[in-house]
Design an enzyme around this catalytic site. Structure first.
Site, PDB file in Angstrom:
ATOM      1  N   LYS A 170      -2.576   0.324 -24.940  1.00 53.55           N
ATOM      2  CA  LYS A 170      -3.002   0.217 -26.341  1.00 53.55           C
ATOM      3  C   LYS A 170      -1.744   0.198 -27.228  1.00 53.55           C
ATOM      4  O   LYS A 170      -0.926  -0.703 -27.056  1.00 53.55           O
ATOM      5  CB  LYS A 170      -3.995   1.331 -26.646  1.00 53.55           C
ATOM      6  N   ARG A 218      -2.223  -2.706 -18.358  1.00 53.74           N
ATOM      7  CA  ARG A 218      -3.456  -1.917 -18.277  1.00 53.74           C
ATOM      8  C   ARG A 218      -3.240  -0.817 -17.262  1.00 53.74           C
ATOM      9  O   ARG A 218      -2.844  -1.084 -16.122  1.00 53.74           O
ATOM     10  CB  ARG A 218      -4.620  -2.771 -17.813  1.00 53.74           C
ATOM     11  N   GLU A 258      -0.346   4.823  -0.620  1.00 54.19           N
ATOM     12  CA  GLU A 258      -1.062   6.100  -0.809  1.00 54.19           C
ATOM     13  C   GLU A 258      -0.116   7.278  -0.634  1.00 54.19           C
ATOM     14  O   GLU A 258       0.703   7.292   0.293  1.00 54.19           O
ATOM     15  CB  GLU A 258      -2.216   6.208   0.202  1.00 54.19           C
ATOM     16  N   THR A 313      -3.844   5.990 -21.875  1.00 52.63           N
ATOM     17  CA  THR A 313      -3.744   4.636 -21.350  1.00 52.63           C
ATOM     18  C   THR A 313      -2.340   4.135 -21.692  1.00 52.63           C
ATOM     19  O   THR A 313      -1.665   4.674 -22.573  1.00 52.63           O
ATOM     20  CB  THR A 313      -4.761   3.687 -22.005  1.00 52.63           C
ATOM     21  N   ASP A 369      -6.180  13.573 -25.196  1.00 47.87           N
ATOM     22  CA  ASP A 369      -6.272  12.185 -24.726  1.00 47.87           C
ATOM     23  C   ASP A 369      -5.699  11.325 -25.850  1.00 47.87           C
ATOM     24  O   ASP A 369      -6.354  11.075 -26.857  1.00 47.87           O
ATOM     25  CB  ASP A 369      -7.727  11.836 -24.434  1.00 47.87           C
ATOM     26  N   TYR A 414       0.847  -1.204   0.000  1.00 48.27           N
ATOM     27  CA  TYR A 414       0.000   0.000   0.000  1.00 48.27           C
ATOM     28  C   TYR A 414       0.870   1.237   0.000  1.00 48.27           C
ATOM     29  O   TYR A 414       1.796   1.343   0.800  1.00 48.27           O
ATOM     30  CB  TYR A 414      -0.928   0.020   1.225  1.00 48.27           C
TER      31      TYR A 414
HETATM   32  C1  LIG Z   1      -9.456   3.495 -24.293  1.00 51.29           C
HETATM   33  C2  LIG Z   1      -9.697   4.934 -24.096  1.00 51.29           C
HETATM   34  C3  LIG Z   1      -9.970   5.459 -22.825  1.00 51.29           C
HETATM   35  C4  LIG Z   1     -10.309   4.625 -21.620  1.00 51.29           C
HETATM   36  O1  LIG Z   1      -9.458   3.729 -21.179  1.00 51.29           O
HETATM   37  P1  LIG Z   1      -9.878   2.616 -20.105  1.00 51.29           P
HETATM   38  O2  LIG Z   1      -8.572   2.189 -19.612  1.00 51.29           O
HETATM   39  O3  LIG Z   1     -10.637   1.588 -20.872  1.00 51.29           O
HETATM   40  O4  LIG Z   1     -10.722   3.277 -19.064  1.00 51.29           O
HETATM   41  C5  LIG Z   1     -10.060   6.840 -22.701  1.00 51.29           C
HETATM   42  N1  LIG Z   1      -9.928   7.638 -23.757  1.00 51.29           N
HETATM   43  C6  LIG Z   1      -9.720   7.175 -24.992  1.00 51.29           C
HETATM   44  C7  LIG Z   1      -9.589   8.132 -26.126  1.00 51.29           C
HETATM   45  C8  LIG Z   1      -9.604   5.805 -25.213  1.00 51.29           C
HETATM   46  O5  LIG Z   1      -9.424   5.346 -26.454  1.00 51.29           O
END
Ligand SMILES: *Cc1c(COP(=O)(O)O)cnc(C)c1O
Length: 411
Positions: free
Chosen positions: A225, A231, A52, A222, A196, A50
């Site tokens: 991807k 993740r 925090e 993220t 994003d 933990y």
């Molecule tokens: C995949 C994605 C997210 C969210 O990601 P999670 O990990 O699934 O919550 C946010 N913004 C965009 C543009 C995405 O493609």
């Protein structure tokens, strides 16, 4: 590692999923295969801790080693994206976006985001998402004829709505983004900007797409991807917003960070800093462009006419096929894709007019032009013969043969 699992039902299901990942082709644009090193870090005792708080300021004892791990992850992310400030604690993309909003907005503030059915994301203000419930999102769209963002239209919407924040970022958009254009529109109306880059982070880290860091105020992404990590997510910002971002993540939104994931993020950033990752990113885009060309030659409509990144959206209206029907037929052929809306879609979101394909995962498996051409042929044959289960099963056998020849690196 798996030999430790004595729980037969779960072990059996894990093995089935591993087998599926070898035998099928992953064409879902948001997916990838993390390296064996990244996966190994996730199964370490770091998961027991933990932590925090932040490095040097934790609310629990025994965190001096975790501090070093988190600092390494931060330093590597800074180097990778040329960022002033990085928070590596967000648990995933949606919570990262929420934390970014909480850092700079009050409930009820106006924000600009791209419509979900034009390629945006749920967390960019969809009414059923917390983002749309907390903030007053005004949505911009892509141009109905070109399938591309039209910065004049974004400017018009921005001047009308006078938002406090403009969000630029996409889940189903295949063209380069004019980050500086978003920034100058934001400056005209006195808004902050957020990019994003969840989908394209690996292509930006691999130096193949333009980097919004140092143009916009906040960048979220993220890590699982195209970036090919565990993740999770990170938030990058200017030094000016650093404190607000950190406080929004913890204690604003989250409790303890997932330290095993932080270590895996650090490993993934280290991998992405290697020159070989630039070759990977280049090949991902070359593969997506070849796939788009091959499908166009077979008379498919690609939204916006092609791709600059790892993904493409096919509008199947001309083929008389709905997205769900196509997704299901392709699944029977061992080809994993996701249905997708197309700009101005006339069909309902659960069964929209298109499918979205991505090349990040298959490129990790070593796909080059020969395999892409073969994949385009399979996609076409499966869509034409979508009602013929025997035909689809036959394609699946061929897909599996190729899959076993080029397995994911961790399997
Ligand atoms: C995949 C994605 C997210 C969210 O990601 P999670 O990990 O699934 O919550 C946010 N913004 C965009 C543009 C995405 O493609």
């Amino acid at each position: 590692m798996l030999e430790q699992i004595k729980d037969q039902p779960i072990l059996e299901l894990i093995n089935q999923e591993s087998r599926r990942q070898i035998d099928e082709l992953e064409l879902i644009a948001s997916e990838n295969y993390a390296s064996p090193a990244v996966l190994a870090a996730l199964a370490t005792p770091l998961a027991n801790k933990y932590s925090e708080g932040y490095s040097g300021k934790r609310y629990y004892g025994g965190n001096h080693i975790i501090d070093d791990i988190e600092n390494l992850a931060i330093e590597r992310a800074k180097q990778l994206f040329n960022a002033e400030h990085v928070n590596v604690q967000p648990l995933s993309g949606s919570p990262a976006n929420l934390a970014a909003y909480l850092a700079i907005l009050e409930p009820g503030d106006t924000v600009l985001g791209l419509r979900l059915d034009h390629g945006g994301h749920l967390s960019h203000g969809h009414p059923i998402n917390i983002s749309g419930r907390l903030f007053k999102f005004v949505q911009y769209e892509v141009d109905a004829t070109t399938g591309r963002l039209n910065m004049d239209q974004v400017r018009q919407v921005a001047h009308q709505a006078k938002p406090k924040l403009i969000v630029a970022g996409f889940s189903a958009y295949s063209r380069e983004i004019d980050w500086a254009g978003f920034k100058s529109i934001a400056d005209e109306v006195g808004a902050l900007t957020m990019a994003d880059i969840s989908h394209t982070a690996g292509l930006i880290a691999g130096r193949q797409l333009s980097n919004p860091t140092n143009i916009v105020d906040i960048v979220t992404t993220t890590t699982h991807k195209t970036l090919r990590g565990p993740r999770g997510a990170i938030i990058m910002s200017t030094t000016k917003l650093a404190k607000a971002i950190d406080r929004a993540v913890f204690p604003g939104l989250q409790g303890g960070p997932h330290d095993h994931v932080t270590a895996a993020k650090a490993i993934a950033f280290g991998e992405a800093l290697q020159p070989a990752f630039q070759d990977y990113a280049r090949q991902v885009i070359a593969n997506a462009q070849l796939l788009a060309e091959q499908l166009q030659a077979k008379n498919y409509d690609i939204v916006s006419g092609g791709t600059d990144n790892h993904l493409l959206v096919i509008d199947l209206t001309k083929q008389g096929l709905a997205g769900r029907q196509a997704e299901e037929a392709l699944q029977k052929a061992g080809l994993s894709v996701s249905r997708s809306t197309v700009p101005g879609d006339q069909r309902p979101p659960l069964n929209p007019s298109g499918i979205r394909l991505g090349t990040a995962a298959i490129t990790t498996r070593g796909f080059g032009s020969a395999e892409i051409k073969q994949t385009a042929n399979w996609l076409h044959q499966a869509l034409v013969n979508h009602a013929d289960d025997n035909y689809l099963a036959d394609i699946k056998q061929q897909v599996t043969q190729l899959g076993r020849r080029l397995p994911p690196p961790s399997l």
